[in-house]
Design a protein around this motif. Structure first.
Motif, PDB file in Angstrom:
ATOM      1  N   PHE A  60       0.869  -1.175   0.000  1.00 26.15           N
ATOM      2  CA  PHE A  60       0.000   0.000   0.000  1.00 26.15           C
ATOM      3  C   PHE A  60       0.903   1.221   0.000  1.00 26.15           C
ATOM      4  O   PHE A  60       1.592   1.501   0.975  1.00 26.15           O
ATOM      5  CB  PHE A  60      -0.906  -0.001   1.222  1.00 26.15           C
ATOM      6  N   ILE A  61       0.903   1.921  -1.108  1.00 21.93           N
ATOM      7  CA  ILE A  61       1.863   2.988  -1.323  1.00 21.93           C
ATOM      8  C   ILE A  61       1.162   4.339  -1.291  1.00 21.93           C
ATOM      9  O   ILE A  61       0.282   4.602  -2.115  1.00 21.93           O
ATOM     10  CB  ILE A  61       2.544   2.782  -2.695  1.00 21.93           C
ATOM     11  N   CYS A  62       1.548   5.178  -0.354  1.00 21.84           N
ATOM     12  CA  CYS A  62       0.925   6.491  -0.282  1.00 21.84           C
ATOM     13  C   CYS A  62       1.592   7.426  -1.281  1.00 21.84           C
ATOM     14  O   CYS A  62       2.803   7.640  -1.233  1.00 21.84           O
ATOM     15  CB  CYS A  62       1.036   7.075   1.125  1.00 21.84           C
ATOM     16  N   ARG A  70       3.228   0.538   3.160  1.00 22.01           N
ATOM     17  CA  ARG A  70       2.839  -0.451   4.141  1.00 22.01           C
ATOM     18  C   ARG A  70       2.836  -1.794   3.427  1.00 22.01           C
ATOM     19  O   ARG A  70       2.229  -1.925   2.358  1.00 22.01           O
ATOM     20  CB  ARG A  70       1.440  -0.095   4.654  1.00 22.01           C
ATOM     21  N   GLY A 101      -2.493   5.214  -3.422  1.00 21.42           N
ATOM     22  CA  GLY A 101      -3.546   6.064  -2.875  1.00 21.42           C
ATOM     23  C   GLY A 101      -3.001   6.936  -1.769  1.00 21.42           C
ATOM     24  O   GLY A 101      -1.851   7.350  -1.811  1.00 21.42           O
ATOM     25  N   ARG A 102      -3.840   7.205  -0.795  1.00 24.12           N
ATOM     26  CA  ARG A 102      -3.424   8.034   0.333  1.00 24.12           C
ATOM     27  C   ARG A 102      -3.561   7.253   1.631  1.00 24.12           C
ATOM     28  O   ARG A 102      -4.597   6.642   1.883  1.00 24.12           O
ATOM     29  CB  ARG A 102      -4.275   9.301   0.408  1.00 24.12           C
ATOM     30  N   CYS A 103      -2.513   7.315   2.434  1.00 21.29           N
ATOM     31  CA  CYS A 103      -2.553   6.623   3.712  1.00 21.29           C
ATOM     32  C   CYS A 103      -3.470   7.383   4.675  1.00 21.29           C
ATOM     33  O   CYS A 103      -3.911   8.495   4.375  1.00 21.29           O
ATOM     34  CB  CYS A 103      -1.156   6.506   4.299  1.00 21.29           C
ATOM     35  N   ALA A 104      -3.728   6.766   5.804  1.00 22.85           N
ATOM     36  CA  ALA A 104      -4.656   7.351   6.770  1.00 22.85           C
ATOM     37  C   ALA A 104      -4.204   8.755   7.173  1.00 22.85           C
ATOM     38  O   ALA A 104      -4.997   9.701   7.176  1.00 22.85           O
ATOM     39  CB  ALA A 104      -4.762   6.457   8.006  1.00 22.85           C
ATOM     40  N   SER A 153      -4.790  11.184   4.206  1.00 22.69           N
ATOM     41  CA  SER A 153      -6.144  11.441   3.701  1.00 22.69           C
ATOM     42  C   SER A 153      -6.950  12.300   4.667  1.00 22.69           C
ATOM     43  O   SER A 153      -7.931  12.924   4.276  1.00 22.69           O
ATOM     44  CB  SER A 153      -6.871  10.134   3.382  1.00 22.69           C
ATOM     45  N   PRO A 203      -5.262  -1.293   4.983  1.00 24.62           N
ATOM     46  CA  PRO A 203      -5.026  -0.666   6.273  1.00 24.62           C
ATOM     47  C   PRO A 203      -6.108   0.376   6.551  1.00 24.62           C
ATOM     48  O   PRO A 203      -6.567   1.059   5.637  1.00 24.62           O
ATOM     49  CB  PRO A 203      -3.660   0.019   6.083  1.00 24.62           C
ATOM     50  N   GLU A 204      -6.473   0.454   7.783  1.00 23.38           N
ATOM     51  CA  GLU A 204      -7.461   1.430   8.240  1.00 23.38           C
ATOM     52  C   GLU A 204      -7.164   2.819   7.686  1.00 23.38           C
ATOM     53  O   GLU A 204      -6.085   3.358   7.896  1.00 23.38           O
ATOM     54  CB  GLU A 204      -7.408   1.467   9.779  1.00 23.38           C
ATOM     55  N   GLY A 205      -8.119   3.367   6.967  1.00 26.84           N
ATOM     56  CA  GLY A 205      -7.971   4.743   6.510  1.00 26.84           C
ATOM     57  C   GLY A 205      -7.268   4.923   5.186  1.00 26.84           C
ATOM     58  O   GLY A 205      -7.235   6.019   4.645  1.00 26.84           O
ATOM     59  N   PHE A 206      -6.709   3.876   4.647  1.00 29.46           N
ATOM     60  CA  PHE A 206      -6.012   4.007   3.370  1.00 29.46           C
ATOM     61  C   PHE A 206      -7.028   4.104   2.241  1.00 29.46           C
ATOM     62  O   PHE A 206      -7.928   3.275   2.125  1.00 29.46           O
ATOM     63  CB  PHE A 206      -5.085   2.831   3.135  1.00 29.46           C
ATOM     64  N   GLU A 207      -6.883   5.141   1.401  1.00 31.35           N
ATOM     65  CA  GLU A 207      -7.796   5.302   0.270  1.00 31.35           C
ATOM     66  C   GLU A 207      -7.108   4.925  -1.026  1.00 31.35           C
ATOM     67  O   GLU A 207      -6.234   5.650  -1.502  1.00 31.35           O
ATOM     68  CB  GLU A 207      -8.282   6.744   0.186  1.00 31.35           C
ATOM     69  N   ILE A 208      -7.545   3.840  -1.601  1.00 37.86           N
ATOM     70  CA  ILE A 208      -6.915   3.339  -2.827  1.00 37.86           C
ATOM     71  C   ILE A 208      -7.398   4.118  -4.035  1.00 37.86           C
ATOM     72  O   ILE A 208      -8.592   4.310  -4.215  1.00 37.86           O
ATOM     73  CB  ILE A 208      -7.249   1.848  -3.017  1.00 37.86           C
ATOM     74  N   SER A 209      -6.463   4.586  -4.837  1.00 35.80           N
ATOM     75  CA  SER A 209      -6.880   5.249  -6.072  1.00 35.80           C
ATOM     76  C   SER A 209      -6.602   4.376  -7.289  1.00 35.80           C
ATOM     77  O   SER A 209      -7.217   4.512  -8.320  1.00 35.80           O
ATOM     78  CB  SER A 209      -6.173   6.595  -6.218  1.00 35.80           C
ATOM     79  N   ARG A 210      -5.646   3.482  -7.135  1.00 39.39           N
ATOM     80  CA  ARG A 210      -5.306   2.622  -8.263  1.00 39.39           C
ATOM     81  C   ARG A 210      -4.643   1.371  -7.743  1.00 39.39           C
ATOM     82  O   ARG A 210      -3.855   1.435  -6.802  1.00 39.39           O
ATOM     83  CB  ARG A 210      -4.336   3.360  -9.184  1.00 39.39           C
TER      84      ARG A 210
END
Lengths: 144, 144
Positions: free
Chosen positions: A101-103, A110, A136-139, A142, B122-129
């Motif tokens: 999971f890449i911010c 992560r 995306g954006r991490c917690a 975001s 992960p909690e709060g992670f917003e996936i865009s792609r």
DNA sequence: GGGCGTTATGTAATAATATGACATCACGCA
DNA sequence: TGCGTGATGTCATATTATTACATAACGCCC
């Protein structure tokens, strides 16, 4: 020396153990590259590693690509495909694959084990390697 | 003209419809690139497309990268990250992501929709792609 | 210890992939 | 007509990665 450094040393020791167990040789060069990755704590580009390795600019690309190949083969690092970057891998994944999971805002990654995966593998397809990356954006990022 | 060609035309027409529906303009250049991708029937490298586009070698890289950006944005093509290649996408994925099975032996790619991801984001992670690619041997190639 | 195969590293050159910057063109529209 | 916008053309260059060959390090056999 702070906590981070100590932790890096522990991880390097673990990597040593893992390699000798598998009959692979974690040479000083390879170990140094892994150390750089661990210190970075996130994805690093090959040419940045190269620069860090030899700040005088005398190291050539194959040096770093060979080390990275070794580390990825050995399971000590991952290549982040969509970033053309490399990331130290602390846990030994068994047959499980790495899910990243890449911010895109702060650059942190992560990493998790993804459970064995795809339900809908086409009949007869034999998977040798899987890439699973989420951007995306991490917690943190975001909410702000 | 054989069946393949006809099928390509149908897909191009579909792409046209999709674009005008979304207010995007599938210009002749972009359409031509999509056509090349469709004809290839598999992943193609940017510079190969460039060469196919203008066999005399007069086309410059930005030409193809811009077209590919458009097509991927529009959902008409995917970038295969671990191959640095591009692939026409026939079905419109909604919110679902593309899951690719890439045979390293024969180069064919099987594409599916992956159900929105049954994972532990992960909690709060917003996936865009998301990137989901499997490498290995297809049924054909693993038996032979 | 001396040769020798194997693995790792050094080094030069170049290939392959991608972007930045700016000029030009085409087209809708006030 | 003139202007704004989006698309394309063109040149230059940046970034990422590999090929090929030389050298070095080290174990192993004799």
């Amino acid at each position: 020396m702070g906590h981070t450094h100590t932790s890096t040393e522990m991880k390097l020791a673990k990597a040593d153990a893992l390699c000798s167990q598998k009959g692979l040789s974690l040479t000083p060069l390879r170990k140094r590259v892994l150390e750089l990755l661990l210190e970075a704590g996130g994805p690093v580009k090959a040419y940045d590693l190269l620069a860090a390795l030899k700040p005088d600019g005398t190291a050539q690309p194959p040096t770093i690509y060979r080390a990275l190949d070794f580390l990825t083969q050995a399971g000590l690092a991952h290549r982040v495909e969509a970033l053309n970057a490399y990331l130290a891998c602390v846990h030994g994944h068994g047959d499980e694959i790495a899910e990243l999971f890449i911010c895109e805002n702060c650059g942190t990654v992560r990493e998790q084990h993804a459970p064995a995966l795809p339900d809908h593998t086409p009949e007869g397809f034999e998977i040798s390697r899987s890439v699973l990356e989420h951007y995306g954006r991490c917690a943190q990022c975001s909410t702000t």
